[in-house]
Enzyme design. Structure first.
Site, short mmCIF file in Angstrom:
data_model
loop_
_atom_site.label_atom_id
_atom_site.label_comp_id
_atom_site.label_asym_id
_atom_site.label_seq_id
_atom_site.Cartn_x
_atom_site.Cartn_y
_atom_site.Cartn_z
N PHE A 88 1.00 -1.16 -0.13
CA PHE A 88 0.15 -0.03 0.00
C PHE A 88 0.97 1.45 0.15
O PHE A 88 0.30 2.20 -0.33
CB PHE A 88 -0.88 0.18 1.25
CG PHE A 88 -0.27 0.45 2.59
CD1 PHE A 88 0.01 1.75 2.76
CD2 PHE A 88 0.16 -0.55 3.52
CE1 PHE A 88 0.69 2.20 3.72
CE2 PHE A 88 0.85 -0.13 4.54
CZ PHE A 88 1.32 1.16 4.77
N LYS A 148 -1.54 -7.51 -9.14
CA LYS A 148 -2.33 -7.35 -8.17
C LYS A 148 -2.03 -6.31 -7.05
O LYS A 148 -1.06 -6.49 -6.38
CB LYS A 148 -2.27 -8.84 -7.19
CG LYS A 148 -3.40 -9.48 -6.55
CD LYS A 148 -3.91 -8.48 -5.75
CE LYS A 148 -3.02 -8.48 -4.28
NZ LYS A 148 -3.40 -7.47 -3.21
N GLU A 179 -4.96 -3.98 -1.93
CA GLU A 179 -6.20 -3.68 -1.91
C GLU A 179 -6.67 -2.57 -0.96
O GLU A 179 -7.82 -1.80 -0.97
CB GLU A 179 -7.06 -5.00 -1.04
CG GLU A 179 -6.84 -5.30 0.13
CD GLU A 179 -5.42 -5.95 0.41
OE1 GLU A 179 -4.43 -5.75 -0.26
OE2 GLU A 179 -5.37 -6.69 1.67
N SER A 227 5.45 -7.09 3.13
CA SER A 227 5.92 -7.25 4.52
C SER A 227 6.70 -8.45 4.52
O SER A 227 6.68 -9.43 3.41
CB SER A 227 4.96 -7.50 5.51
OG SER A 227 4.08 -8.60 5.16
N CYS A 255 9.40 1.82 3.05
CA CYS A 255 10.43 0.73 3.44
C CYS A 255 11.66 0.96 3.86
O CYS A 255 12.49 0.67 4.32
CB CYS A 255 10.33 -0.32 2.36
SG CYS A 255 10.82 0.14 0.99
N GLU A 269 9.05 -3.92 12.85
CA GLU A 269 8.99 -2.79 12.12
C GLU A 269 7.65 -2.16 12.59
O GLU A 269 6.59 -2.49 12.41
CB GLU A 269 8.66 -3.30 10.68
CG GLU A 269 8.58 -2.02 9.51
CD GLU A 269 8.62 -2.65 8.13
OE1 GLU A 269 8.00 -3.79 7.98
OE2 GLU A 269 8.97 -1.90 7.45
P1 NAD Z 1 1.62 -6.74 3.11
O1 NAD Z 1 2.74 -7.89 3.01
O2 NAD Z 1 0.57 -6.45 4.02
O3 NAD Z 1 0.77 -6.76 1.71
C1 NAD Z 1 1.68 -6.75 0.52
C2 NAD Z 1 0.77 -7.33 -0.75
O4 NAD Z 1 0.31 -8.70 -0.09
C3 NAD Z 1 -0.89 -6.81 -0.78
O5 NAD Z 1 -0.84 -6.78 -2.29
C4 NAD Z 1 -1.64 -7.74 -0.13
O6 NAD Z 1 -2.84 -7.70 -0.59
C5 NAD Z 1 -0.85 -9.04 -0.18
N1 NAD Z 1 -1.26 -9.67 1.09
C6 NAD Z 1 -1.50 -9.60 2.22
N2 NAD Z 1 -1.55 -10.29 3.12
C7 NAD Z 1 -1.50 -11.75 2.36
C8 NAD Z 1 -1.55 -12.95 2.95
N3 NAD Z 1 -1.76 -13.61 3.81
N4 NAD Z 1 -1.29 -13.78 2.02
C9 NAD Z 1 -0.88 -13.45 0.43
N5 NAD Z 1 -0.90 -12.20 0.14
C10 NAD Z 1 -1.09 -11.15 1.19
O7 NAD Z 1 2.54 -5.33 3.24
P2 NAD Z 1 1.77 -3.88 3.20
O8 NAD Z 1 1.27 -3.78 4.50
O9 NAD Z 1 0.84 -3.35 2.23
O10 NAD Z 1 3.20 -2.96 3.10
C11 NAD Z 1 4.26 -2.44 4.06
C12 NAD Z 1 5.37 -3.58 3.98
O11 NAD Z 1 5.81 -3.53 2.87
C13 NAD Z 1 6.19 -3.11 5.03
O12 NAD Z 1 6.77 -4.34 5.64
C14 NAD Z 1 7.49 -2.43 4.18
O13 NAD Z 1 8.63 -2.47 5.03
C15 NAD Z 1 7.25 -3.51 3.13
N6 NAD Z 1 7.78 -2.65 1.74
C16 NAD Z 1 9.01 -3.14 1.36
C17 NAD Z 1 9.61 -2.44 0.12
C18 NAD Z 1 11.06 -3.08 -0.36
O14 NAD Z 1 11.24 -2.72 -1.42
N7 NAD Z 1 11.42 -3.83 0.72
C19 NAD Z 1 9.03 -1.53 -0.37
C20 NAD Z 1 7.73 -0.93 0.00
C21 NAD Z 1 7.15 -1.70 1.19
#
Ligand code: NAD
Length: 514
Positions: free
Chosen positions: A167, A191, A194, A244, A299, A399
């Site tokens: 997000f 994808k 959401e 994440s 991130c 985090e």
């Molecule tokens: P998230 O992991 O909750 O969601 C990421 C994606 O995974 C979304 O599209 C979501 O719909 C999907 N998802 C969520 N739960 C799931 C599950 N149980 N099974 C399968 N898919 C699932 O992450 P977020 O909260 O949207 O973003 C924040 C996180 O992203 C932080 O940890 C941040 O550090 C990380 N991030 C990392 C980078 C990088 O380049 N390393 C860049 C941006 C964000």
């Protein structure tokens, strides 16, 4: 003090008639999902419901992949120049629509309008890179590897590739993915998050307007089930994930188990080292911007600062700097810190602040429940600073992904480097110093993917690749830059001989020689 929990907006059984719906993109058509499961997209500064997004059905995921598979037959053979011209047009359309894109992004995600433009611009740079990718997608040739024999390589696209995005950068991160995959000759299923898919969808509309043909780019929405369907689908050849660590690890394991390539850029706990010889004013400004900008939801946010030696006296100066930041809705002029993305994020960050106090860290600045006139319902947490933070405290080990800065102390640079290398994450880091020797020592010994030297958020430009080490990344190739060519292509090695009268051999050769 404990902040009042906010009631989270939750998953709905079906869309309400008066709220716009976010469409799927399948084979060039924006279509309404047949799903019975929908989620509100909520303005985090006001709690206004902006739209509803579906959790796509298994049949819709199949249709998106099938469209990509069919389109691949012609797209893989489309001339490099024709592909390049689409991305040249696309970068122009993004520039022309920048203000509208930023307004959508701020409404659904919360970050300030200038920061939303930054989010889009960092993605735009990748689109520019995509338009020139033909310069990098080149094979190799060795002449006369045996008598009359040449060997050369083709870097061929894989087929249908997929991207799953978080997000916090709903423009930049989708643009890390589909332009690179498509420019190298693949088709794509995206994808988006959401929580804020609307700006991503506007970018997708512009991509079609730029000339991306039907089926080459497809979009499905949803959460866990849709992501699992993508990881399992036999016709998806590669998965790029950003999000994440918990979800990224699951995606990596599931996708690779199903025989796909995967790259997962994941969570972070980015430390900065402040040496006592650092330029003080510049360092304080850099840390405040990197810790509290985007409400800490980056991130690459600097969430831990290790003050070395005499720099430990700088705590009051850091607190004073943090107090200068203005909290408010991202649409308001002069605002530095917008709301957290959701009520759930608000509750989580407030809970972690409470936990930091309980674990014995010193709360130097408490940002809970700031007054934001006109936006009383927003998910605001102001800049918060803890000192005396140590491993073992929950605010250090997790985090936080909010505007919370943890200050730790070290006697010397060795101790500071050791602390950083002991952390499970290795996404980004920075050192602030005037000493070339200290900076070089840091760059050599630190085990982190992105390193800044007097640069607080060292996100690489697309000439290079984003990386990450240890718990922050799985898979060895980055999402853009040169490395992405190898991720989105497979190498075919051709060894060829042509016969003429002088080279025709006589007799059967049963050895392995050419
Ligand atoms: P998230 O992991 O909750 O969601 C990421 C994606 O995974 C979304 O599209 C979501 O719909 C999907 N998802 C969520 N739960 C799931 C599950 N149980 N099974 C399968 N898919 C699932 O992450 P977020 O909260 O949207 O973003 C924040 C996180 O992203 C932080 O940890 C941040 O550090 C990380 N991030 C990392 C980078 C990088 O380049 N390393 C860049 C941006 C964000």
């Amino acid at each position: 003090m404990s902040a009042l929990p906010k009631s989270p907006s939750e998953i709905q059984a079906r869309p309400l008639a008066d709220v716009p719906t976010v469409k799927l993109l399948i084979n060039g058509e924006f279509v309404e999902s047949q799903s019975t499961v929908w989620r509100d997209i909520v303005n985090p500064a006001t709690q206004e419901v902006l739209a509803r997004v579906p959790f796509a059905t298994p049949a819709e995921v199949d249709a998106a992949v099938a469209a990509g598979k069919e389109a691949f037959k012609t797209w893989r053979k489309t001339a490099i120049g024709a592909r390049a011209r689409i991305f040249l047009k696309y970068q122009q359309l993004i520039r022309e629509n920048m203000a509208e894109l930023a307004a959508i992004l701020t409404a659904e995600q919360g970050k300030t309008l200038p920061d939303a433009e930054g989010d889009i611009f960092r993605g735009l740079e990748v689109v520019e890179h995509a338009s020139a990718i033909g310069n990098l997608q080149l094979g190799e040739l060795a002449n006369n590897v045996a008598g009359g024999v040449d060997t050369y390589t083709l870097l061929q696209p894989l087929g249908v590739c997929a991207g799953i995005t978080p997000f916090n950068f709903p423009a930049m991160i989708p643009l890390w993915m589909f332009p690179m995959a498509i420019a190298t000759g693949n088709t794509f299923v995206l994808k988006p998050s959401e929580q804020d898919p609307m700006v991503t969808m506007r970018l997708v509309e512009l991509a079609l307007q730029a000339g991306i043909p039907p089926g080459v780019l497809n979009v499905v929405h949803g959460g866990e089930d849709v992501v699992n369907a993508i990881c399992d689908h036999p016709d998806v050849k590669a998965v790029s994930f950003v999000g994440s660590t918990k979800v990224g690890t699951h995606v990596y394991n599931r996708a690779t188990q199903a025989g796909k390539r995967a790259q997962c850029m994941m969570g972070a706990k980015n430390h900065a080292i402040v040496m006592p010889d650092a330029n003080k004013e510049q360092t304080l400004n850099a840390i405040a911007g990197a810790a509290f900008g985007a409400a800490g939801q980056r991130c690459m946010a600097l969430s831990v600062v290790v003050l070395v030696g005499e720099a430990q006296q700088w705590v009051p100066d850091l607190v004073a700097k943090a107090k200068t930041l203005k909290i408010g809705a991202g649409t308001e002029k002069g605002v530095d810190v917008g709301p957290l993305v959701s009520c759930a994020a608000y509750d989580r960050v407030n809970g972690l602040i409470e936990r930091g106090v309980a674990d014995g860290a010193m709360l130097e600045l408490d940002g809970r429940q700031p007054r934001v006139p006109g936006f009383e319902k927003g998910n605001f947490v102001g800049p918060t600073v803890f000192s005396g933070v140590k491993p073992g405290m929950v605010i250090y080990d997790q985090e936080i992904f909010g505007p919370v800065l943890c200050l730790a102390a070290a006697d010397n640079i060795d101790e500071a480097i050791e602390l950083i290398n002991r952390n499970v994450n290795g996404n980004g880091t920075a050192i602030f110093t005037q000493s070339g020797a200290a900076a070089r020592r840091f760059q050599e010994d630190i085990d982190v993917g992105q390193v800044g030297i007097n640069v607080p958020i060292p996100v690489p430009v697309p000439l290079f690749s984003f990386s990450g080490s240890r718990g922050s990344k799985l898979g060895d190739l980055g999402p853009y830059g040169k490395q992405v060519i190898l991720f989105y292509t497979q190498t075919k090695t051709i060894t060829q001989r042509w016969f003429d009268d002088s080279t025709v051999s006589h007799g059967v050769n049963t050895t392995i020689s050419l």
